[in-house]
Motif scaffolding. Structure first.
Motif, mmCIF file in Angstrom:
data_model
loop_
_atom_site.group_PDB
_atom_site.id
_atom_site.type_symbol
_atom_site.label_atom_id
_atom_site.label_comp_id
_atom_site.label_asym_id
_atom_site.label_seq_id
_atom_site.Cartn_x
_atom_site.Cartn_y
_atom_site.Cartn_z
ATOM 1 N N LEU A 91 0.821 -1.170 -0.026
ATOM 2 C CA LEU A 91 0.094 -0.026 0.038
ATOM 3 C C LEU A 91 0.853 1.337 0.007
ATOM 4 N N GLN A 92 1.936 1.326 0.761
ATOM 5 C CA GLN A 92 2.746 2.474 0.638
ATOM 6 C C GLN A 92 3.439 2.830 -0.618
ATOM 7 N N LYS A 93 3.874 1.596 -1.259
ATOM 8 C CA LYS A 93 4.414 1.745 -2.398
ATOM 9 C C LYS A 93 3.490 2.338 -3.491
ATOM 10 N N LEU A 94 2.081 1.832 -3.494
ATOM 11 C CA LEU A 94 0.967 2.224 -4.311
ATOM 12 C C LEU A 94 0.631 3.635 -4.051
ATOM 13 N N GLN A 95 0.607 3.918 -3.058
ATOM 14 C CA GLN A 95 0.351 5.290 -2.705
ATOM 15 C C GLN A 95 1.329 6.357 -3.077
ATOM 16 N N SER A 96 2.654 5.952 -2.854
ATOM 17 C CA SER A 96 3.704 6.759 -3.394
ATOM 18 C C SER A 96 3.500 6.887 -4.826
ATOM 19 N N ASP A 97 3.255 5.822 -5.429
ATOM 20 C CA ASP A 97 3.170 5.747 -6.827
ATOM 21 C C ASP A 97 2.149 6.727 -7.563
ATOM 22 N N VAL A 98 1.019 6.803 -6.799
ATOM 23 C CA VAL A 98 -0.235 7.559 -7.041
ATOM 24 C C VAL A 98 0.095 9.147 -7.036
ATOM 25 N N ILE A 99 0.756 9.349 -6.030
ATOM 26 C CA ILE A 99 1.337 10.777 -5.994
ATOM 27 C C ILE A 99 1.899 11.169 -7.027
ATOM 28 N N GLY A 100 2.927 10.492 -7.610
ATOM 29 C CA GLY A 100 3.728 10.599 -8.695
ATOM 30 C C GLY A 100 3.038 10.885 -10.094
ATOM 31 N N LEU A 101 1.873 9.890 -10.008
ATOM 32 C CA LEU A 101 1.134 9.762 -11.301
ATOM 33 C C LEU A 101 0.278 10.964 -11.367
ATOM 34 N N ASP A 110 -9.006 9.504 -16.246
ATOM 35 C CA ASP A 110 -9.990 8.305 -16.051
ATOM 36 C C ASP A 110 -9.158 6.919 -15.607
ATOM 37 N N ALA A 111 -8.017 6.771 -16.304
ATOM 38 C CA ALA A 111 -7.157 5.496 -15.961
ATOM 39 C C ALA A 111 -6.731 5.640 -15.054
ATOM 40 N N LEU A 112 -6.324 6.765 -14.480
ATOM 41 C CA LEU A 112 -5.471 6.933 -12.803
ATOM 42 C C LEU A 112 -6.766 6.987 -12.170
ATOM 43 N N LYS A 113 -8.001 7.107 -12.344
ATOM 44 C CA LYS A 113 -9.129 6.948 -11.301
ATOM 45 C C LYS A 113 -9.173 5.465 -11.321
ATOM 46 N N ALA A 114 -9.193 4.791 -12.288
ATOM 47 C CA ALA A 114 -9.607 3.222 -12.259
ATOM 48 C C ALA A 114 -8.310 2.681 -11.383
ATOM 49 N N TYR A 115 -7.108 2.895 -11.459
ATOM 50 C CA TYR A 115 -6.021 2.671 -10.961
ATOM 51 C C TYR A 115 -6.220 2.811 -9.369
ATOM 52 N N GLU A 116 -6.377 4.000 -9.006
ATOM 53 C CA GLU A 116 -6.768 4.377 -7.873
ATOM 54 C C GLU A 116 -7.623 3.758 -6.990
#
Length: 416
Positions: A91-101, A110-116
């Motif tokens: 989760l930490q890696k994914l949350q950090s990834d989302v911040i960068g994305l 929309d693609a980012l929202k689906a990823y989130e």
């Protein structure tokens, strides 16, 4: 009924004396009191011996059960903590990834929202939610819940509950209860009860009662008591053997069921984790052209040890370290009949069995067998106060046959 016989005989003796019947007193006087005392003492010693053996076995089995229970719960706690840490790291890696994305693609993509949505563990049926559910013991029917249930001694008919019941003398008709009853003279018609009756001059119709009354000779009483002793020994040996075999089989069944539950549950956990990573990576790939990878979740198998057909429970179970399986030296060597001595100053261990003498030192890659230097696959080390040695060394040191079943993670040791 037994007390009624004794009271009846005592009453008859009193009546006989009061009306002047001489036959009973003369017969009593003719009886050899030293023989009567000898038979009574022999019975008492036998009863005490068998009860002591029962208590020793009970304590041994209770200790083994508690050790096993503690080990399985420690293994479960480690597995639970390992998966929790893995979820947190993911989760930490994914949350950090989302911040960068977000910074790169904007929050309204929309693609980012689906990823989130996929990485949100609080979103029902999202990949990360399903992984979290699989490792949550409070989620009924989850993989982790199934493991927890299997080792719960308070859960009716769980493997651990059945094992606990088998060694509980207070559980009716359990193997330990039947063993206890067999050596208990107060359990009606038990082998020890029948022996006590025959040795008791106050039990109407018993061998020693007949002898004291002059109805049979001393020689006949001796012959009968010898037969009673042999019959009792045979009956006890059968019941004790049956109880021990049933307990041994229950242990084996418990371990097999818990192992099967653990193995299948871990497969489910790893499968759910892989599914989550695959789905999340696919969504990220749709956004960025590349997926996301995580460190593998490595869960070590539980290692079962069987020595001469009997499953072993150790305070420190075997472990796999750097590709080498390490086993507790003292526990295994003593089970194989060796005498083990620890030298605190040298940090060394000496084991002797017959003409064989084994010496090794903590941290050293060499050992000695009857003075001959032997190279070890890995040096002995101390884990939780136990000296751990490579599995292969057991065979080399004491000549035992050692087999490793990789499929079931089982070590089978057969002494020679």
């Amino acid at each position: 009924m037994k007390s009624l016989y004794r009271k009846s005989k005592a009453l008859l003796g009193t009546l006989a004396f009061s009306v002047g019947i001489a036959a009973v007193p003369n017969a009593v006087q003719a009886a050899d009191s030293s023989f009567i005392n000898e038979v009574s003492a022999a019975y008492s010693q036998y009863e005490q011996k068998k009860k002591a053996e029962y208590v020793s076995f009970l304590l041994s089995e209770q200790t083994a059960y508690q050790t096993y229970y503690n080990q399985k719960h420690a293994d479960y706690a480690n597995l639970l903590e390992l998966t929790k840490q893995d979820l947190t790291a993911m989760l930490q890696k994914l949350q950090s990834d989302v911040i960068g994305l977000r910074a790169k693609y904007g929050e309204n993509n929309d693609a980012l929202k689906a990823y989130e949505r996929a990485i949100d563990k609080d979103r029902a049926d999202s990949p990360m939610d399903l992984y979290e559910d699989a490792i949550d013991p409070d989620n009924a029917g989850s993989a982790m819940d199934l493991i927890e249930d299997s080792i719960d001694q308070d859960r009716a008919d769980s493997p651990m509950d059945l094992y606990q019941d088998a060694i509980d003398p207070n559980t009716a008709d359990s193997p330990m209860d039947l063993y206890e009853d067999a050596v208990d003279p107060d359990t009606a018609d038990s082998p020890m009860d029948r022996y006590q009756d025959e040795a008791d001059i106050h039990y109407g119709g018993g061998t020693m009662d007949l002898y004291e009354d002059g109805d049979i000779t001393k020689e006949e009483a001796q012959k009968r008591m010898a037969s009673v002793r042999n019959t009792t020994e045979t009956a006890l040996a059968k019941q004790i053997g049956d109880s021990k075999n049933r307990i041994r089989q229950t242990k084996s069944n418990t371990e097999q069921q818990i192992q099967q539950t653990r193995a299948s549950s871990i497969q489910l956990i790893l499968k759910q984790r892989d599914n989550a990573i695959r789905q999340i990576s696919e969504l990220r790939k749709q956004l960025t052209g590349s997926g996301i990878a995580f460190e593998p979740l490595v869960i070590h198998d539980w290692i079962t040890v069987i020595i001469d057909g009997e499953m072993q429970f150790f305070d420190q179970p075997p472990v796999v370290m750097k590709g080498s399986t390490l086993v507790p030296l003292r526990a295994i060597f003593e089970k194989l009949g060796a005498e083990v001595t620890w030298n605190a100053k040298e940090q060394s261990v000496t084991a002797k069995k017959g003409d064989s003498t084994v010496w090794l030192k903590i941290g050293s890659g060499k050992a000695k067998i009857n003075g001959r230097n032997v190279d070890l696959q890995s040096p002995p080390q101390t884990i939780n106060g136990s000296t751990m040695v490579p599995l292969r060394f057991v065979s080399e040191a004491l000549g035992a046959e050692v087999l490793w079943d990789a499929e079931t993670s089982t070590i089978t040791i057969t002494s020679k």
